[in-house]
Motif scaffolding. Structure first.
Motif, PDB file in Angstrom:
ATOM      1  N   ARG A 187      88.789  38.536  85.367  1.00 44.03           N
ATOM      2  CA  ARG A 187      89.054  37.699  86.544  1.00 44.03           C
ATOM      3  C   ARG A 187      88.714  36.268  86.170  1.00 44.03           C
ATOM      4  O   ARG A 187      88.240  35.989  85.059  1.00 44.03           O
ATOM      5  CB  ARG A 187      88.206  38.156  87.735  1.00 44.03           C
ATOM      6  CG  ARG A 187      86.696  38.113  87.486  1.00 44.03           C
ATOM      7  CD  ARG A 187      85.926  38.123  88.784  1.00 44.03           C
ATOM      8  NE  ARG A 187      84.479  38.258  88.629  1.00 44.03           N
ATOM      9  CZ  ARG A 187      83.654  37.280  88.289  1.00 44.03           C
ATOM     10  NH1 ARG A 187      84.132  36.073  88.029  1.00 44.03           N
ATOM     11  NH2 ARG A 187      82.342  37.490  88.188  1.00 44.03           N
ATOM     12  N   SER A 188      88.914  35.359  87.103  1.00 41.56           N
ATOM     13  CA  SER A 188      88.565  33.959  86.859  1.00 41.56           C
ATOM     14  C   SER A 188      87.073  33.730  87.023  1.00 41.56           C
ATOM     15  O   SER A 188      86.397  34.394  87.823  1.00 41.56           O
ATOM     16  CB  SER A 188      89.316  33.059  87.840  1.00 41.56           C
ATOM     17  OG  SER A 188      88.842  31.726  87.769  1.00 41.56           O
ATOM     18  N   VAL A 189      86.551  32.769  86.299  1.00 39.95           N
ATOM     19  CA  VAL A 189      85.195  32.300  86.553  1.00 39.95           C
ATOM     20  C   VAL A 189      85.150  31.713  87.960  1.00 39.95           C
ATOM     21  O   VAL A 189      86.128  31.131  88.443  1.00 39.95           O
ATOM     22  CB  VAL A 189      84.765  31.250  85.499  1.00 39.95           C
ATOM     23  CG1 VAL A 189      85.639  30.010  85.552  1.00 39.95           C
ATOM     24  CG2 VAL A 189      83.299  30.878  85.664  1.00 39.95           C
ATOM     25  N   ASN A 190      84.029  31.882  88.652  1.00 37.18           N
ATOM     26  CA  ASN A 190      83.892  31.334  89.992  1.00 37.18           C
ATOM     27  C   ASN A 190      82.570  30.579  90.124  1.00 37.18           C
ATOM     28  O   ASN A 190      81.785  30.500  89.180  1.00 37.18           O
ATOM     29  CB  ASN A 190      84.030  32.424  91.057  1.00 37.18           C
ATOM     30  CG  ASN A 190      83.006  33.540  90.911  1.00 37.18           C
ATOM     31  OD1 ASN A 190      81.828  33.292  90.658  1.00 37.18           O
ATOM     32  ND2 ASN A 190      83.447  34.780  91.072  1.00 37.18           N
ATOM     33  N   ARG A 191      82.340  30.028  91.299  1.00 40.38           N
ATOM     34  CA  ARG A 191      81.156  29.197  91.505  1.00 40.38           C
ATOM     35  C   ARG A 191      79.864  30.002  91.342  1.00 40.38           C
ATOM     36  O   ARG A 191      78.870  29.503  90.800  1.00 40.38           O
ATOM     37  CB  ARG A 191      81.196  28.538  92.879  1.00 40.38           C
ATOM     38  CG  ARG A 191      80.141  27.473  93.077  1.00 40.38           C
ATOM     39  CD  ARG A 191      80.187  26.906  94.479  1.00 40.38           C
ATOM     40  NE  ARG A 191      81.357  26.075  94.685  1.00 40.38           N
ATOM     41  CZ  ARG A 191      81.320  24.744  94.822  1.00 40.38           C
ATOM     42  NH1 ARG A 191      80.166  24.117  94.762  1.00 40.38           N
ATOM     43  NH2 ARG A 191      82.418  24.060  95.013  1.00 40.38           N
ATOM     44  N   GLY A 199      71.030  28.116  87.867  1.00 42.58           N
ATOM     45  CA  GLY A 199      69.868  28.430  88.691  1.00 42.58           C
ATOM     46  C   GLY A 199      69.973  27.974  90.131  1.00 42.58           C
ATOM     47  O   GLY A 199      69.013  28.065  90.895  1.00 42.58           O
ATOM     48  N   VAL A 200      71.152  27.495  90.543  1.00 40.85           N
ATOM     49  CA  VAL A 200      71.356  27.083  91.937  1.00 40.85           C
ATOM     50  C   VAL A 200      71.789  28.322  92.724  1.00 40.85           C
ATOM     51  O   VAL A 200      72.974  28.572  92.921  1.00 40.85           O
ATOM     52  CB  VAL A 200      72.405  25.966  92.044  1.00 40.85           C
ATOM     53  CG1 VAL A 200      72.589  25.518  93.495  1.00 40.85           C
ATOM     54  CG2 VAL A 200      71.987  24.782  91.191  1.00 40.85           C
ATOM     55  N   THR A 201      70.827  29.090  93.168  1.00 40.46           N
ATOM     56  CA  THR A 201      71.142  30.405  93.744  1.00 40.46           C
ATOM     57  C   THR A 201      70.605  30.599  95.159  1.00 40.46           C
ATOM     58  O   THR A 201      70.779  31.664  95.736  1.00 40.46           O
ATOM     59  CB  THR A 201      70.575  31.520  92.852  1.00 40.46           C
ATOM     60  OG1 THR A 201      69.164  31.316  92.676  1.00 40.46           O
ATOM     61  CG2 THR A 201      71.255  31.523  91.486  1.00 40.46           C
ATOM     62  N   THR A 202      69.949  29.591  95.723  1.00 45.46           N
ATOM     63  CA  THR A 202      69.407  29.714  97.077  1.00 45.46           C
ATOM     64  C   THR A 202      69.890  28.547  97.934  1.00 45.46           C
ATOM     65  O   THR A 202      70.298  27.494  97.419  1.00 45.46           O
ATOM     66  CB  THR A 202      67.875  29.714  97.074  1.00 45.46           C
ATOM     67  OG1 THR A 202      67.397  28.414  96.668  1.00 45.46           O
ATOM     68  CG2 THR A 202      67.322  30.784  96.144  1.00 45.46           C
TER      69      THR A 202
END
Length: 371
Positions: A187-191, A199-202
């Motif tokens: 599939r495509s890479v996504n955000r 590390g931008v996960t919250t």
């Protein structure tokens, strides 16, 4: 018989017959000379009469990835020699399909013409992106984006306006599905893939590093409502005005460049895997993210598709607007298409071995396309 016996004991948790035991038996039977025995002493895999016998445990790639994490080894310098380790950024020998093509139709992209992608023109290398939280298998990302057949100076996928926005995720994932094989789904890479690396996960992280408010936009999580404007769907359906409302789920942040606040990645090998060859005012290896979003301002909303590109303040995990709610303005933008492979969790080191790092092609295509 040794192959069968070792396979049986793997399933019963008994002890495998060792390499030394098998070699000793074969020498006693007169099937190996002393010289041949000496050559076979220090290897895990021996081949006798065209038959391969593996005396080492067949570790899965997931086993190797987890082992590297347990040993606190990130291989940031690329010098790890532990054969049991697999790290983010490592190259693996995922075999590309030998043929295939996909077409992005103009009726879906909103662009002037159809755009075609072919396996034969995209012999991609593959690197470890991490472990997929849903399947538990290893994720791979291509060493560079794919190239379209548009032209030598325009290898990008054009998405335009309302149609481009509405169909972007389906289009990007379909183009990347070219690389699906028996070992994994493409599939495509996504955000979210990029966020896991940076590390931008919250929600707290997003608001801390979000550049949009400093540009006059609303913060992630704020609400918006505008009367007598257009959504991409209402624009297509006869340019009908409607209420445009919702909650902002868009954000933009920069990585290892620009002014504060920014994300600082200390694992430069992982950083370069995702963000290398991306220059301001030149597209180079900029690529789409299969993630739609909406940015809201004081009097209108922009409908965006995610991308990675360089802006005036550095390399951005960005949102590229294709449609404006106030006046229905449609914009054409063009970026690369970059596949991700979701490997089956059972894939072993023998099926897809870790290999030495490769040198990726540097794109050098300047363009006037909107970013």
């Amino acid at each position: 018989m040794t192959i069968v016996e070792n396979a049986m004991v793997d399933n019963t948790n008994e002890t495998r017959k060792t390499r030394a035991e098998v070699i000793s038996e074969l020498q006693a039977q007169g099937k190996l000379t002393a010289e041949e025995v000496e050559k076979l002493t220090d290897v895990d895999v021996i081949t006798i009469g065209g038959i391969e016998i593996n005396f080492g445990k067949l570790f899965t790639l997931v086993d190797m990835y987890d082992k590297a994490i347990a040993d606190d080894c990130t291989n940031e310098d690329g010098n790890c020699t532990n054969k049991r380790h697999l790290h983010i950024g490592d190259y693996v020998d995922y075999k590309n399909p030998t043929s295939g093509s996909k077409r992005a139709n103009a009726t879906d992209t909103g662009y002037d013409t159809d755009q075609i992608y072919e396996i034969s023109k995209n012999d991609l290398n593959w690197r470890v992106l991490g472990k997929d939280s849903t399947t538990g298998g290893i994720k791979l990302i291509s060493g560079r984006p794919m190239k379209s057949n548009n032209s030598e100076t325009d290898p990008y996928l054009h998405l335009n306006g309302a149609k481009g926005y509405l169909n972007s995720e389906t289009l990007l994932n379909d183009l990347c599905s070219l690389y699906t094989t028996q070992y994994g789904t493409a599939r495509s890479v996504n955000r979210n893939d990029v966020n896991e690396i940076t590390g931008v996960t919250t929600e707290e992280n997003i608001k801390q590093f979000n550049k949009v408010p400093s540009w006059g936009g609303k913060q992630y999580g704020d609400t918006y409502s505008f009367e007598n404007q257009y959504t991409p769907q209402s624009w297509i359906n006869g340019k009908q005005q409607t209420i445009v409302s919702g909650t902002v789920f868009d954000y933009v942040y920069t990585v290892n460049s620009g002014n504060e606040p920014m994300i600082r990645m200390t694992n430069i090998r992982a950083h370069d895997m995702v963000f290398n060859n991306i220059l301001y005012n030149q597209k180079q290896a900029c690529f789409w993210l299969a993630s739609c979003s909406i940015t809201a301002y004081a009097s209108n909303a922009d409908f965006n598709v995610g991308d990675i590109h360089a802006g005036g303040d550095g390399v951005r995990v960005n949102s590229c607007y294709l449609f404006n709610s106030m006046n229905g303005n449609e914009r054409d933008s063009a970026f690369g298409v970059r596949p991700v492979i979701l490997l089956k969790s059972s894939i072993t080191q023998n099926e897809i071995p870790k290999i030495a790092d490769k040198t990726e092609e540097t794109w050098n295509y300047s363009s006037s396309f909107s970013t």
